[in-house]
Scaffold this active site. Structure first.
Site, PDB file in Angstrom:
ATOM      1  N   SER A  28     -48.294 -34.404  36.807  1.00 63.56           N
ATOM      2  CA  SER A  28     -48.238 -34.937  37.955  1.00 63.56           C
ATOM      3  C   SER A  28     -46.685 -34.440  38.304  1.00 63.56           C
ATOM      4  CB  SER A  28     -47.758 -35.931  37.672  1.00 63.56           C
ATOM      5  OG  SER A  28     -48.931 -37.087  37.747  1.00 63.56           O
ATOM      6  N   GLU A  31       0.494  -1.189   0.210  1.00 59.19           N
ATOM      7  CA  GLU A  31       0.121  -0.086  -0.310  1.00 59.19           C
ATOM      8  C   GLU A  31       0.762   1.101  -0.019  1.00 59.19           C
ATOM      9  OE1 GLU A  31      -3.467   0.161  -0.057  1.00 59.19           O
ATOM     10  OE2 GLU A  31      -3.389  -1.955  -0.229  1.00 59.19           O
TER      11      GLU A  31
END
Length: 864
Positions: A491, A90
């Site tokens: 139950s 770059e």
């Protein structure tokens, strides 16, 4: 003296005038733009958008949310070789220039004048930082001039290292990855510090075209760009010739790595996400918050596997639902009109006349669209033989032997299946979508269950969620059944009714008549004739025995005696909403719908000695700097605490910026005593330090310790000799719990616990329908509980329930519940509260022999 020609004078005048004009324009632009330039010092404190991350209690990653995947990294932690690769790619003069590259800008300007097109921008890394942090991507001269001026200003404010650190953490590198560390994780599944030279060059080459030329979207372009970066590094003598050649030869292995989750807990992640959005709005996705949950990663993993395997087992027992083939093999076709070629294709064996590239492209598209289904993997049948089938999945071609299909008897109904298959041809077909499962026996045919389930595990001492799975697969259905599915517990609700009975005069030895009853109640639409699950009646039965046998009629009778309102008032503090509980006798059979979370919360009271706790998930929240913003302060079981803490919920949820340790004078803080000759103010304590110093909030005791002990001992008998016997496989003596099955077997439950862990499991269909004639809590939900608890309690020492003062054990007659006669051989020991010990001795002979209540000749007792 020669005279300058008029033409030369004109040219000189024109050049000077143009230069002066350009200078004035540049000066005007400078004077116009400079006052509006932002303060570059703010870059030191810039807040990068980072995703929301959710962790288990041990720091393992559960999930992350946010459009931008970012893992900030400091310049000091960045590999020097990557810095060299980046600069070669770059801006190789980065450490020499002052923010702009005059040569590059001039070259770009000349190209623009000559061609009329912008070919290169001449941007330095500093200019890119200026654009990324302050400017838009619009291509205008004003934006470019502003970028140049900002770059010069940034260079004056920050060091080169600081500028590079800003760049490598901000730059977009494709696939939602922002910054080099995120890109390394996305493409290679590793930290940037662990990548090879070739991989570092690949990442360094991405900024030019991150979307179009990344190694996933365009592998060839990406490798070409990587090689260019390597060549630049070699030309600049940053790497040796040997390193260069070796990196060029290295094949690229990049592939997409999604968020690296370490714990399978998507339902947990979604609960946290919703809570964070409620607190912080959309900033939750970008503020870099880290949320640490109460989830135990080991238990969570075990819960996911146990629930999935339990649902798969249930589904297999009810037969294989064979689907029709949806994919066809793409056959090869002649590319011209050659008659001989057409004749060859016509005579060719169609099994070998397949265009596999085209076929697999279609199959790959289907497989990639599938989510994560845990134990099951999607696949397509490519070829079938008698002894097995070739299948294609994300792992390529796999052989599925017939031994992995023998379970696949055809589904006929919920209660019946067909004959065992004789070969693979009876099970699968070419082009059929199937599921595969890897087991200890090898590869097996799978099937996506239609029944659903849920499992939740809580720490009974503070309500922390240890594990939670809201369904078979979050990818298939995001409905969280742990907190959203309200179902009848059957139950499994009885322990709360029995607890209310023990608190209102009953004892484990109380005798209740298990005989037919009929109800004609205005609140019930029809006459109600409840019965036990097996249709039998057992006559006079002790309370303890009735619970571990799960006798419905006993539960109804004790609720009738204590009253439904009394029972509801008693169980409300356990964590149930009294308004949602049925105010009629059906409450005794668990007819009031609750969520698995609510039921588990109630069982926490039974596990922890009688204290009410509330479930919570988030332990603490930290910002992107690691500063603690929130710390949970749950009510904690504290048996030795006398004083209560009056801290309000608003104070517990106070934001981090609330005043801390204020003294009597406003805006001042307490100072620690110090020596006068070395007096220095004590640093202000952090919120984390203050949170850690706060006293605990004791949980409220909602159950008498003695009632609790009696209830637990009865629930332990459910495991030892009742419907919960399968739990004996864990070979522990500190387990208790209760099964639950609703009418027509529409819901199957098991809620059980040790003193250290409470777990509730549920199985049913989202749209209630029967699970089958033989599906009960004991053989459907309980095996999942056992499978999970085997791992969850691994390494956890047995922790017996302590017997509180005021509990005595005496010998009783098991038939009458009264004191046993001296020398009575069938006498048993029973626990009582000291004041409830029977005073009467059982007669030597029973006055009435137990009757046979199993026939329909008995006239039911009318209860109104």
């Amino acid at each position: 003296m020669t005279k300058t020609s008029p033409l030369v004078k004109f040219i000189i005048w024109l050049v000077l005038s143009s230069a002066a004009g350009c200078g004035m324009v540049i000066m005007a632009i400078y004077l116009y733009l400079v006052p509006n330039l932002p303060d570059t010092e703010a870059l030191r404190d810039i807040e990068l958008q980072t995703p929301l991350r959710v962790y288990a209690s041990d720091g393992l990653l559960i999930s992350e949310f946010g459009e931008k995947r970012r893992n900030p990294i400091s310049y000091a932690d960045t590999p020097p070789l990557f810095i060299q690769a980046l600069l070669a790619s770059e801006d190789d003069g980065f450490f020499e220039h002052s923010g702009i590259d005059l040569k590059g800008l001039t070259r770009a300007a000349v190209e623009l004048v000559r061609t009329g097109k912008k070919k290169s921008g001449g941007s330095t890394i500093t200019m890119q930082v200026a654009k990324n942090y302050y400017l838009s991507s619009e291509k205008t001269f004003t934006r470019k001039f502003t970028e140049i001026l900002l770059a010069l200003k940034i260079e004056q404010s920050l060091s080169k290292e600081e500028i590079l650190e800003l760049y490598i953490n901000k730059i977009y590198l494709g696939k939602r990855a922002y910054g080099i560390e995120a890109a390394a994780q996305v493409y290679y599944g590793r930290s940037i510090k662990d990548l090879s030279l070739a991989q570092l060059a690949m990442i360094a080459g991405l900024p030019q075209a991150p979307s179009a030329a990344n190694p996933i979207n365009s592998p060839k372009r990406a490798v070409d760009r990587r090689n260019y970066v390597l060549a630049r590094m070699r030309n600049l003598d940053k790497i040796s010739e040997e390193e260069f050649q070796q990196a060029l030869r290295e094949p690229d292995v990049a592939r997409y790595h999604g968020p690296t989750t370490e714990v399978d807990a998507p339902y947990i992640a979604e609960m946290v996400r919703q809570e964070m959005v409620d607190r912080f709005g959309d900033q939750a996705y970008t503020g870099g918050y880290s949320v640490y949950t109460t989830v135990n990663s080991k238990r969570q993993t075990a819960a996911s596997k146990a629930l999935q395997q339990g649902l798969i087992n249930y589904d297999r027992e009810h037969g294989y639902r064979r689907s029709e083939p949806e994919f066809s093999l793409v056959e090869l076709t002649p590319e011209n009109d050659n008659p001989l070629l057409r004749e060859w294709f016509a005579a060719a064996d169609s099994r070998f006349d397949i265009d596999w590239p085209s076929t697999l492209e279609e199959w790959d598209n289907y497989i990639r669209q599938q989510g994560d289904f845990g134990l099951l993997t999607p696949a397509i049948v490519a070829d079938v033989r008698k002894d097995g089938a070739w299948t294609y999945s994300d792992n390529g071609f796999l052989w599925l032997p017939f031994s992995g299909m023998t379970w696949a008897r055809p589904y006929l109904s919920v209660d019946s299946v067909g004959q065992d298959p004789k070969n693979a041809l009876e099970v699968v077909s070419i082009g059929q979508k199937i599921w595969l499962q890897k087991t200890a026996n090898g590869l097996e045919l799978g099937q996506m269950p239609k029944a659903e389930g849920a499992i939740v595990s809580l720490n009974p001492n503070d309500g922390g969620i240890e594990a939670l799975v809201g369904g078979f697969s979050f990818s298939a259905n995001k409905f969280n059944r742990v907190i959203q599915a309200e179902r009848q517990p059957g139950s499994a609700f009885k322990p709360f009714i029995y607890s209310a009975a023990l608190a209102n005069g009953f004892t484990p030895a109380s005798i209740i008549n298990d005989a037919p009853v009929v109800f004609e109640d205005a609140s019930l639409e029809n006459t109600w004739r409840p019965e036990n699950h097996n249709g039998k009646f057992y006559g006079p039965t002790r309370l303890r025995e009735a619970l571990y046998k799960s006798q419905n009629l006993v539960s109804i009778r004790i609720l009738k005696q204590i009253g439904t309102r009394t029972a509801i008032r008693y169980v409300e503090p356990f964590g149930f909403d009294g308004k949602k509980l049925n105010n009629d006798l059906s409450l005794a059979l668990g007819s009031s719908a609750v969520t698995p979370m609510e039921l588990a919360t109630g069982y926490c009271v039974l596990a922890n000695g009688g204290y009410a706790v509330k479930p919570y998930l988030i332990q603490r929240i930290e910002d992107d700097q690691g500063t603690r913003l929130f710390t949970a302060r749950p009510a904690v079981v504290c048996r030795d605490c006398d004083d209560t803490d009056d801290t309000t919920e608003a104070e517990i949820m106070q934001p981090a910026e609330a005043p801390l340790i204020a003294t009597e004078e406003p805006d001042t803080f307490a100072l620690a005593p110090t020596a006068i000759d070395a007096f220095e103010p004590t640093p202000e304590p952090t919120k984390a330090e203050l949170d850690d110093a706060l006293p605990i909030i004791p949980a409220a005791q909602v159950m008498d310790p003695r009632i609790h002990y009696l209830m637990v001992s009865m629930l332990q008998d459910v495991v030892r000799r009742g419907t919960g016997k399968r739990a004996l496989a864990l070979n522990r003596h500190d387990l208790a719990g209760k099964t639950g099955t609703t009418n027509d077997q529409k819901d199957a439950w098991f809620s059980g616990f040790s003193p250290d862990l409470v777990t509730t499991t549920w199985i049913g269909f989202d749209q209630p329908q029967t699970l089958g004639r033989w599906a009960f809590g004991s053989n459907t939900a309980l095996p999942i509980w056992v499978d999970y608890m085997k791992t969850a309690l691994e390494g956890v020492a047995e922790h017996p329930f302590e017997q509180p003062p005021g509990i005595v054990s005496v010998r009783i007659d098991p038939e009458t519940g009264e004191l046993a006669r001296p020398g009575q051989r069938n006498a048993i020991f029973e626990y009582f509260r000291q004041e409830d010990v029977p005073t009467e001795v059982s007669p030597s002979e029973k006055n009435n022999a137990p009757g046979d209540y199993s026939t329909n000749e008995v006239i039911p007792e009318q209860l109104f």
